[in-house]
Design a protein around this motif. Structure first.
Motif, PDB file in Angstrom:
ATOM      1  N   GLY A  55      -0.742  14.403  -9.482  1.00  0.00           N
ATOM      2  CA  GLY A  55      -0.704  15.610  -8.665  1.00  0.00           C
ATOM      3  C   GLY A  55      -1.315  15.437  -7.293  1.00  0.00           C
ATOM      4  O   GLY A  55      -1.457  16.410  -6.544  1.00  0.00           O
ATOM      5  N   ILE A  56      -1.673  14.218  -6.898  1.00  0.00           N
ATOM      6  CA  ILE A  56      -2.332  14.017  -5.619  1.00  0.00           C
ATOM      7  C   ILE A  56      -1.329  14.197  -4.477  1.00  0.00           C
ATOM      8  O   ILE A  56      -0.145  13.880  -4.611  1.00  0.00           O
ATOM      9  CB  ILE A  56      -2.993  12.623  -5.549  1.00  0.00           C
ATOM     10  N   SER A  57      -1.810  14.706  -3.346  1.00  0.00           N
ATOM     11  CA  SER A  57      -0.927  14.887  -2.196  1.00  0.00           C
ATOM     12  C   SER A  57      -0.732  13.553  -1.474  1.00  0.00           C
ATOM     13  O   SER A  57      -1.583  12.656  -1.550  1.00  0.00           O
ATOM     14  CB  SER A  57      -1.519  15.902  -1.220  1.00  0.00           C
ATOM     15  N   GLU A  58       0.390  13.440  -0.758  1.00  0.00           N
ATOM     16  CA  GLU A  58       0.648  12.214  -0.004  1.00  0.00           C
ATOM     17  C   GLU A  58      -0.425  11.994   1.048  1.00  0.00           C
ATOM     18  O   GLU A  58      -0.871  10.863   1.280  1.00  0.00           O
ATOM     19  CB  GLU A  58       2.027  12.275   0.657  1.00  0.00           C
ATOM     20  N   TYR A  59      -0.856  13.080   1.697  1.00  0.00           N
ATOM     21  CA  TYR A  59      -1.873  12.970   2.737  1.00  0.00           C
ATOM     22  C   TYR A  59      -3.172  12.407   2.160  1.00  0.00           C
ATOM     23  O   TYR A  59      -3.743  11.459   2.707  1.00  0.00           O
ATOM     24  CB  TYR A  59      -2.144  14.339   3.365  1.00  0.00           C
ATOM     25  N   MET A  93       0.832  -1.211   0.000  1.00  0.00           N
ATOM     26  CA  MET A  93       0.000   0.000   0.000  1.00  0.00           C
ATOM     27  C   MET A  93       0.861   1.255   0.000  1.00  0.00           C
ATOM     28  O   MET A  93       0.553   2.241  -0.679  1.00  0.00           O
ATOM     29  CB  MET A  93      -0.931  -0.005   1.211  1.00  0.00           C
ATOM     30  N   GLU A  94       1.952   1.223   0.762  1.00  0.00           N
ATOM     31  CA  GLU A  94       2.865   2.356   0.801  1.00  0.00           C
ATOM     32  C   GLU A  94       3.468   2.611  -0.572  1.00  0.00           C
ATOM     33  O   GLU A  94       3.586   3.764  -1.017  1.00  0.00           O
ATOM     34  CB  GLU A  94       3.957   2.093   1.833  1.00  0.00           C
ATOM     35  N   ARG A  95       3.834   1.531  -1.259  1.00  0.00           N
ATOM     36  CA  ARG A  95       4.375   1.674  -2.615  1.00  0.00           C
ATOM     37  C   ARG A  95       3.324   2.268  -3.559  1.00  0.00           C
ATOM     38  O   ARG A  95       3.653   3.086  -4.430  1.00  0.00           O
ATOM     39  CB  ARG A  95       4.848   0.309  -3.138  1.00  0.00           C
ATOM     40  N   MET A  96       2.069   1.849  -3.400  1.00  0.00           N
ATOM     41  CA  MET A  96       1.015   2.368  -4.261  1.00  0.00           C
ATOM     42  C   MET A  96       0.787   3.857  -3.999  1.00  0.00           C
ATOM     43  O   MET A  96       0.633   4.646  -4.938  1.00  0.00           O
ATOM     44  CB  MET A  96      -0.283   1.580  -4.042  1.00  0.00           C
ATOM     45  N   VAL A  97       0.805   4.246  -2.728  1.00  0.00           N
ATOM     46  CA  VAL A  97       0.651   5.660  -2.374  1.00  0.00           C
ATOM     47  C   VAL A  97       1.800   6.478  -2.948  1.00  0.00           C
ATOM     48  O   VAL A  97       1.596   7.538  -3.559  1.00  0.00           O
ATOM     49  CB  VAL A  97       0.571   5.832  -0.840  1.00  0.00           C
ATOM     50  N   ASN A  98       3.025   5.999  -2.757  1.00  0.00           N
ATOM     51  CA  ASN A  98       4.197   6.733  -3.241  1.00  0.00           C
ATOM     52  C   ASN A  98       4.169   6.893  -4.755  1.00  0.00           C
ATOM     53  O   ASN A  98       4.543   7.950  -5.290  1.00  0.00           O
ATOM     54  CB  ASN A  98       5.482   6.025  -2.815  1.00  0.00           C
ATOM     55  N   ALA A  99       3.716   5.842  -5.443  1.00  0.00           N
ATOM     56  CA  ALA A  99       3.641   5.916  -6.908  1.00  0.00           C
ATOM     57  C   ALA A  99       2.573   6.919  -7.345  1.00  0.00           C
ATOM     58  O   ALA A  99       2.778   7.675  -8.304  1.00  0.00           O
ATOM     59  CB  ALA A  99       3.339   4.534  -7.486  1.00  0.00           C
ATOM     60  N   ALA A 100       1.444   6.926  -6.642  1.00  0.00           N
ATOM     61  CA  ALA A 100       0.375   7.882  -6.978  1.00  0.00           C
ATOM     62  C   ALA A 100       0.866   9.316  -6.817  1.00  0.00           C
ATOM     63  O   ALA A 100       0.586  10.187  -7.653  1.00  0.00           O
ATOM     64  CB  ALA A 100      -0.844   7.632  -6.088  1.00  0.00           C
ATOM     65  N   VAL A 101       1.628   9.547  -5.746  1.00  0.00           N
ATOM     66  CA  VAL A 101       2.149  10.889  -5.488  1.00  0.00           C
ATOM     67  C   VAL A 101       3.171  11.297  -6.550  1.00  0.00           C
ATOM     68  O   VAL A 101       3.148  12.425  -7.056  1.00  0.00           O
ATOM     69  CB  VAL A 101       2.783  10.959  -4.078  1.00  0.00           C
ATOM     70  N   GLN A 138      -4.940   8.793   2.907  1.00  0.00           N
ATOM     71  CA  GLN A 138      -6.299   8.714   3.448  1.00  0.00           C
ATOM     72  C   GLN A 138      -7.207   7.859   2.567  1.00  0.00           C
ATOM     73  O   GLN A 138      -7.951   6.995   3.070  1.00  0.00           O
ATOM     74  CB  GLN A 138      -6.889  10.127   3.585  1.00  0.00           C
ATOM     75  N   LEU A 139      -7.144   8.070   1.287  1.00  0.00           N
ATOM     76  CA  LEU A 139      -7.995   7.314   0.367  1.00  0.00           C
ATOM     77  C   LEU A 139      -7.645   5.832   0.374  1.00  0.00           C
ATOM     78  O   LEU A 139      -8.529   4.969   0.367  1.00  0.00           O
ATOM     79  CB  LEU A 139      -7.864   7.886  -1.048  1.00  0.00           C
ATOM     80  N   THR A 140      -6.363   5.532   0.390  1.00  0.00           N
ATOM     81  CA  THR A 140      -5.930   4.134   0.402  1.00  0.00           C
ATOM     82  C   THR A 140      -6.333   3.447   1.703  1.00  0.00           C
ATOM     83  O   THR A 140      -6.809   2.309   1.697  1.00  0.00           O
ATOM     84  CB  THR A 140      -4.409   4.048   0.207  1.00  0.00           C
ATOM     85  N   SER A 141      -6.156   4.138   2.822  1.00  0.00           N
ATOM     86  CA  SER A 141      -6.516   3.565   4.120  1.00  0.00           C
ATOM     87  C   SER A 141      -8.003   3.254   4.188  1.00  0.00           C
ATOM     88  O   SER A 141      -8.410   2.167   4.635  1.00  0.00           O
ATOM     89  CB  SER A 141      -6.129   4.529   5.249  1.00  0.00           C
TER      90      SER A 141
END
Length: 276
Positions: A192-196, A180-188, A200-203
């Motif tokens: 243009g999405i923020s890490e926060y 999940m962390e890898r998916m969040v980092n890739a999205a960021v 939140q969306l992934t969680s």
């Protein structure tokens, strides 16, 4: 019923928190200790009514069920140290997978079981994996299962699947958190999405997914097919995962099992030397 916790590292702390927050027993009926006592006192700051014992022997003498929450190679020396403080009616519970219940039974005269917790127990959810020793009576089994039901779904497992079951239930949250962390980092990094917001969306997605599976609205397979639309975005994304992941999970299980065998070999040598 008094509960002892020997070892207040990561999982010993989680187990204590789950027992107290799950109202399994009153906090005053929980006695903890740790080789570095300051760590036990830190836990007492969070739960002022629990007791802190100065030695493992003090815990063993004072409790009905004692959980051993220390590293595998430290367990055999501890058993030799506390065995004279245990009586035949007490229950000793290890939370580590490489040590078999029959090995612990060879060193002590009380009831013996193994309970492998999960960090999800901290939220009073997830599973606990149980294996009981030959001497563990039905009353002791019922007592332990009843205790664990306050913060988990107890599951009985055979010795032969200990590592696989533990990988899924106990190590699994860390493995999935990494993905999940890898998916969040890739999205960021790619959008243009923020890490926060991505976090939140992934969680929230993961929590919702858990509810769908828990309520058996979908299986993992049918859920995937419900989201995948022919020719759509999800299908394209799944194609990437199927191609790029390859045999990564097969390698994961191979690696954890190899480490498990190494730990077993070291532990076996300790108990073999004792029984000769």
């Amino acid at each position: 019923m008094k509960i002892g916790i020997i070892g207040t590292g990561n999982m010993g702390t989680v187990l204590t928190q789950a027992i107290v927050d799950g109202l399994a027993v009153p906090p005053s009926h929980v006695i903890v200790t740790n080789r570095t006592l300051s760590k036990a006192y830190q836990l007492q700051e969070e739960y002022p009514n629990i007791q802190v014992a100065h030695t493992a022997e003090d815990v063993a003498k004072s409790t009905d069920i004692t959980f051993i929450c220390i590293k595998p190679l430290d367990i055999h020396p501890l058993l030799i140290k506390i065995r004279d403080s245990l009586d035949s009616q007490q229950t000793l519970v290890s939370i580590t997978s490489p040590i078999k219940v029959e090995q612990i039974e060879s060193a002590v005269d009380c009831h013996v079981a193994r309970l492998i917790p999960s960090i999800t127990n901290r939220a009073l959810s997830g599973t606990t994996l149980f294996t009981f020793g030959q001497r563990c009576g039905q009353a002791q089994k019922d007592q332990l299962l009843g205790l664990a039901e306050n913060f988990s779904d107890p599951v009985m497992i055979d010795e032969s699947v200990t590592r696989a079951a533990s990988d899924l239930c106990s190590c699994g949250p860390a493995f999935l958190s990494y993905l999940m962390e890898r998916m969040v980092n890739a999205a960021v990094s790619e959008t243009g999405i923020s890490e926060y917001q991505a976090t939140q969306l992934t969680s929230k997605m993961v929590v919702g997914l858990g509810h769908l599976l828990e309520k058996q609205i979908y299986t993992m397979e049918t859920l995937k097919e419900k989201v995948r639309v022919k020719g759509g975005v999800t299908g394209k994304g799944l194609d990437v995962l199927e191609t790029e992941l390859g045999d990564v999970f097969e390698q994961l299980f191979q690696t954890t099992h190899e480490k498990f065998r190494e730990d077993h070999n070291h532990v076996d040598k300790q108990f073999e030397a004792y029984t000769k």
